[in-house]
Enzyme design. Structure first.
Site, PDB file in Angstrom:
ATOM      1  N   GLU A  49       1.256  -0.748   0.115  1.00 54.82           N
ATOM      2  CA  GLU A  49       0.095  -0.034  -0.183  1.00 54.82           C
ATOM      3  C   GLU A  49       0.778   1.086   0.309  1.00 54.82           C
ATOM      4  O   GLU A  49       1.949   0.979   0.597  1.00 54.82           O
ATOM      5  CB  GLU A  49      -0.782   0.127   1.235  1.00 54.82           C
ATOM      6  CG  GLU A  49      -1.816   1.404   1.221  1.00 54.82           C
ATOM      7  CD  GLU A  49      -2.939   1.763   2.424  1.00 54.82           C
ATOM      8  OE1 GLU A  49      -2.923   2.203   3.401  1.00 54.82           O
ATOM      9  OE2 GLU A  49      -2.887   0.457   2.884  1.00 54.82           O
ATOM     10  N   GLU A  54      -2.051  11.157   3.792  1.00 54.10           N
ATOM     11  CA  GLU A  54      -3.237  10.701   4.668  1.00 54.10           C
ATOM     12  C   GLU A  54      -3.212  12.010   6.089  1.00 54.10           C
ATOM     13  O   GLU A  54      -2.425  12.729   6.490  1.00 54.10           O
ATOM     14  CB  GLU A  54      -2.325   9.441   5.574  1.00 54.10           C
ATOM     15  CG  GLU A  54      -2.908   8.325   4.551  1.00 54.10           C
ATOM     16  CD  GLU A  54      -2.773   6.991   5.394  1.00 54.10           C
ATOM     17  OE1 GLU A  54      -4.168   6.402   5.899  1.00 54.10           O
ATOM     18  OE2 GLU A  54      -1.842   6.896   6.231  1.00 54.10           O
TER      19      GLU A  54
END
Length: 165
Positions: A49, A54
């Site tokens: 990933e 974020e």
């Protein structure tokens, strides 16, 4: 939530312009990220990933952006994921990765703040599953095991505007 229909491998620069000014409520978890298209090495986190950006709503002073990778060897379940953070302001920013055959470079507004490199001595898919196609996702999660760790401000979602990216 956006899930791209296009996939990329190394040899690309992925740039996304986004603003989080309307996504600051307690409990939000904004992300611009990439997942494997074919899951060649198995389920998460084995096939990897790439978290281009974020942000969690409880980090307000300062607001932080996180760039992270997850692999079988390094991931959030083991709490040893590889990544770094950079301060941001409430404005439009360009979040990007430069993905090469042996490294992934993370930047915000052309400021590189993290580089993950393929381990030359023991490189396997456990530490470098980034030789496969990945697709792009953009989303705002509410709650969850990171974004909701300090609760959710339900009042922030009661207006028409809500929380947007």
């Amino acid at each position: 939530r956006l899930v791209s229909k296009v996939s990329w491998t190394y040899g690309h620069r992925i740039r996304i312009r986004a603003s989080l000014i309307n996504c600051t409520a307690l409990g939000t978890w904004s992300a611009i990220w990439m997942l494997p298209t074919d899951w060649v090495y198995g389920g998460w986190p084995n096939s990897g990933e790439i978290d281009i950006m974020e942000n969690v709503g409880y980090e307000t002073n300062p607001r932080m952006i996180h760039g992270t990778i997850h692999t079988a060897a390094y991931n959030g379940m083991k709490n040893n994921q590889k990544g770094e953070s950079i301060e941001m302001t409430n404005d439009w920013h360009i979040y990007e990765i430069v993905w090469k055959e042996d490294s992934i470079q993370f930047a915000m507004d052309n400021v590189v703040y993290f580089v993950y490199e393929k381990q030359k001595s023991s490189s396997t898919s456990d530490t470098w599953p980034f030789d496969q196609k990945f697709h792009l996702l953009l989303n705002i999660a509410i709650g969850g095991n990171w974004g909701g760790i300090k609760g959710v401000d339900a009042e922030s979602f009661s207006t028409f505007v809500g929380q947007t990216m």
